[in-house]
Design an enzyme around this catalytic site. Sequence first.
Site, PDB file in Angstrom:
ATOM      1  N   ASN A   1      87.402  61.693   5.159  1.00 38.87           N
ATOM      2  CA  ASN A   1      86.899  60.382   5.559  1.00 38.87           C
ATOM      3  C   ASN A   1      85.405  60.212   5.307  1.00 38.87           C
ATOM      4  O   ASN A   1      84.928  59.099   5.092  1.00 38.87           O
ATOM      5  CB  ASN A   1      87.200  60.130   7.040  1.00 38.87           C
ATOM      6  CG  ASN A   1      86.807  61.290   7.924  1.00 38.87           C
ATOM      7  OD1 ASN A   1      87.231  62.423   7.718  1.00 38.87           O
ATOM      8  ND2 ASN A   1      85.999  61.029   8.935  1.00 38.87           N
TER       9      ASN A   1
ATOM     10  N   GLY B   1      96.776  57.069  13.798  1.00 38.46           N
ATOM     11  CA  GLY B   1      96.695  58.367  13.158  1.00 38.46           C
ATOM     12  C   GLY B   1      96.463  59.516  14.124  1.00 38.46           C
ATOM     13  O   GLY B   1      96.997  60.611  13.938  1.00 38.46           O
TER      14      GLY B   1
ATOM     15  N   CYS C   1      79.415  60.103  15.840  1.00 43.24           N
ATOM     16  CA  CYS C   1      78.673  59.391  16.876  1.00 43.24           C
ATOM     17  C   CYS C   1      79.233  59.722  18.256  1.00 43.24           C
ATOM     18  O   CYS C   1      80.437  59.792  18.446  1.00 43.24           O
ATOM     19  CB  CYS C   1      78.758  57.884  16.648  1.00 43.24           C
ATOM     20  SG  CYS C   1      77.850  57.332  15.200  1.00 43.24           S
TER      21      CYS C   1
END
Length: 415
Positions: free
Chosen positions: A170, A86, A344
């Site tokens: 997401n 993606g 993260c």
Amino acid sequence: MRSTKPGIEEETKLAPAKRIYLDHNAGAPLLESARQAMIDALSASGNASSVHGEGRAARQRINAARRVLAGFVGASPKAVTFTSGGSEAAMTVLTPDWHMNGKPLTFDRLLVSAVEHPCVLKGGRFAADRVETIPVDGEGLVDLGWLAHRLGEIAAAGERPFVSVMLANNETGVLQPVSEIAALTHAAHGLMHSDAVQALGKIEIDLATLGADVITLSAHKIGGPQGAGAIVRATDMISFAPLITGGGQEGYARAGTENVAAISGFAAAVEHARAEMAGWPEIAALRDRLQGAMTDFAPSVRVLSANAPRLPNTLAIAAEGLDAETAVIAFDLAGIAVSSGSACSSGKVGPSHVLAAMGLDHDMARRGLRISLGLETTADEIDRFVAEWRKVAKGLAGAQTQQDLKGDSGESRAA
């Protein structure tokens, strides 16, 4: 001499509980059908660019996969370009240089929503000073009024806009009004891209209805292999300047020998997704039960984007006093995989740009927790998650005390 080996009963007690995977938005487990398709492809010889029998067989596998993916989203096989994932797909289409009917088509500005995946937020191949951010409201939905006004200004200045807004977020699962965004973009003589990575296989996607000019996809979100993605255009009359140049693979749209095995696995996952679409309402009901159980135990919990349309499998929450990183670790030690809603970096959890864009302050933007279910998620697994949630959330404001829970059978309140 007495045997030191544990008996059957002791072995049963020592056997660890089966892990529960509730992080499908990060990546779904590889499907057996996808694995087998990859093995079959890896067992065959031949480069898809070769003209001999082996090469033609490899080419046939790719073309078959192209037809499968195109059919699933209502596109022409000619409009499908396979990529490594993606992010590469987004980087490729986010370019100011396109062609329409063979003639150059240049875009002056890129408008992206504030809640996009980082691969879109970085602007692709547009110059940094040509990239603008579309604000969102408290639910994470694009501000259509702001967008309409800005597109009007751009058109009045004689410039051509390129707009990129994801179909499904997401972190929160929010579904954006892509068809309305596409209509506004087209009225300003622009082109619209939608990152549909999270939406593929969870909701119906039809390019004609969606209105987007191009979407980008990834295999591993639907049980395909990691490292396979695709660009799908609404029509093959428009084309982008290639990101990777050299050979003539993918119709000169993406140079480099195709990963036949990964593409085959992608197609198998798409076929599985098509066959299982009817199962998502049941998962949505399970998600809603989970949401109720979590908020019943700790009323201070905020369900993110609760009033917006969402993916059927996604639940994102935040709460004062909830240390997202600690919670993820605690669940992991209990055999349950979930994720923080935060990005993260170098192993440290930072504030989520998505939650910050929705108006959460810096502290709360670090306290997001995302639970994303799959079609194989069961009610028993949700019960086990809720039991662990009670341990994790016991210090939150309004959380029930042990006295409150006295007499509880231990079953999920959502059950």
